[in-house]
Design an enzyme around this catalytic site. Structure first.
Site, PDB file in Angstrom:
ATOM      1  N   HIS A 235       0.834  -1.205   0.000  1.00 53.27           N
ATOM      2  CA  HIS A 235       0.000   0.000   0.000  1.00 53.27           C
ATOM      3  C   HIS A 235       0.869   1.256   0.000  1.00 53.27           C
ATOM      4  O   HIS A 235       0.653   2.180  -0.801  1.00 53.27           O
ATOM      5  CB  HIS A 235      -0.889  -0.039   1.242  1.00 53.27           C
ATOM      6  CG  HIS A 235      -1.763   1.164   1.407  1.00 53.27           C
ATOM      7  ND1 HIS A 235      -3.086   1.181   1.030  1.00 53.27           N
ATOM      8  CD2 HIS A 235      -1.506   2.395   1.925  1.00 53.27           C
ATOM      9  CE1 HIS A 235      -3.610   2.364   1.300  1.00 53.27           C
ATOM     10  NE2 HIS A 235      -2.672   3.122   1.856  1.00 53.27           N
ATOM     11  N   GLU A 236       1.863   1.290   0.879  1.00 55.21           N
ATOM     12  CA  GLU A 236       2.737   2.467   0.955  1.00 55.21           C
ATOM     13  C   GLU A 236       3.606   2.591  -0.289  1.00 55.21           C
ATOM     14  O   GLU A 236       3.902   3.701  -0.748  1.00 55.21           O
ATOM     15  CB  GLU A 236       3.606   2.385   2.212  1.00 55.21           C
ATOM     16  CG  GLU A 236       2.831   2.381   3.515  1.00 55.21           C
ATOM     17  CD  GLU A 236       1.891   3.569   3.636  1.00 55.21           C
ATOM     18  OE1 GLU A 236       2.227   4.666   3.121  1.00 55.21           O
ATOM     19  OE2 GLU A 236       0.813   3.418   4.232  1.00 55.21           O
TER      20      GLU A 236
ATOM     21  N   HIS B   7       1.829   4.496  -2.927  1.00 57.20           N
ATOM     22  CA  HIS B   7       1.866   5.947  -2.735  1.00 57.20           C
ATOM     23  C   HIS B   7       3.151   6.539  -3.309  1.00 57.20           C
ATOM     24  O   HIS B   7       3.146   7.641  -3.875  1.00 57.20           O
ATOM     25  CB  HIS B   7       1.768   6.288  -1.248  1.00 57.20           C
ATOM     26  CG  HIS B   7       0.391   6.166  -0.683  1.00 57.20           C
ATOM     27  ND1 HIS B   7      -0.716   6.698  -1.300  1.00 57.20           N
ATOM     28  CD2 HIS B   7      -0.067   5.577   0.460  1.00 57.20           C
ATOM     29  CE1 HIS B   7      -1.791   6.449  -0.579  1.00 57.20           C
ATOM     30  NE2 HIS B   7      -1.428   5.763   0.488  1.00 57.20           N
TER      31      HIS B   7
ATOM     32  N   GLU C 184      -6.131   6.686  -1.413  1.00 55.75           N
ATOM     33  CA  GLU C 184      -6.088   5.464  -0.615  1.00 55.75           C
ATOM     34  C   GLU C 184      -6.739   4.299  -1.357  1.00 55.75           C
ATOM     35  O   GLU C 184      -6.258   3.167  -1.306  1.00 55.75           O
ATOM     36  CB  GLU C 184      -6.779   5.680   0.724  1.00 55.75           C
ATOM     37  CG  GLU C 184      -6.040   6.593   1.685  1.00 55.75           C
ATOM     38  CD  GLU C 184      -4.677   6.049   2.058  1.00 55.75           C
ATOM     39  OE1 GLU C 184      -4.564   4.845   2.341  1.00 55.75           O
ATOM     40  OE2 GLU C 184      -3.721   6.836   2.052  1.00 55.75           O
TER      41      GLU C 184
END
Length: 212
Positions: free
Chosen positions: A72-73, A76, A157
């Protein structure tokens, strides 16, 4: 690190794996000494990026859950969300400082109180109008900035969630991690409203639906 454990090595391995899956350089890794499980990514581009994780995340997550969070990070970073989020953090922090300044200024008297009365009624009226305008700005601006941060990061997100599944090839990994975090009622000790949108879940609450 004061004590390097096998879990720390697992984290480094997972970050390397996710960087390979995302076809990006391996970001620098920093540890936040806090028992609350959380993580965030920052930096200006993939070549100058950082992933920060809490000690609580390392202690409480298994490898699969770590993969979901790091994937997930990593998304980003790959999508340059880190740049946008950093700009929002600066904006929110600046507005918070402005609000604090205004409240302190009002507390100590505002226009004309400490230095004596104004020379005429026109000056008093101008000072009163400026005071009202500044107070309204101080009250409304933090709310607006927080709403902006949530609106921008909320959409990003969702995209990061999808990319995490792509990188890990495991739809359950991130879901398990978020469910795990949601069960832990322990806010981040260093969490602030100005940086809350950076984290995978709000550092101020333990609500998995409040992902920033």
């Amino acid at each position: 690190l004061t004590t390097y454990t096998n879990q720390h090595q697992i984290l480094l391995d997972v970050i390397s794996e996710m960087a390979t899956a995302a076809r990006m350089p391996v970001p620098k890794v920093y540890l936040i000494d806090d028992p609350s499980p959380n993580a965030f990514a920052t930096g200006r581009d993939p070549k100058h990026s950082v992933i920060c994780v809490t000690q609580g995340l390392i202690d409480q997550m298994d490898r699969e859950e770590m993969q979901g969070v790091i994937g997930h990070e990593m998304s980003h970073i790959a999508d340059y969300d880190i740049r946008t989020m950093m700009m929002i953090a600066v904006m929110v922090g600046g507005i918070a400082m402005l609000s604090d300044f205004v409240y302190r200024w009002m507390f100590f008297g505002g226009f004309g109180e400490r230095g004596g009365r104004s020379s005429n009624d026109r000056d008093n009226q101008a000072a009163a109008l400026i005071t009202v305008a500044v107070v309204v700005l101080a009250v409304v601006a933090p709310i607006f900035s927080q709403l902006l941060a949530m609106a921008v990061s909320r959409q990003r997100e969702y995209l990061a969630d999808a990319s995490s599944v792509e990188f890990t090839r495991n739809p359950r990994a991130l879901l398990r991690a978020l469910e795990h975090i949601a069960k832990i009622e322990s806010p981040l000790k260093q969490g602030t409203a100005g940086t809350a949108h950076l984290f995978i879940v709000s550092p101020l609450t333990r609500d998995s639906d409040d992902k920033e």
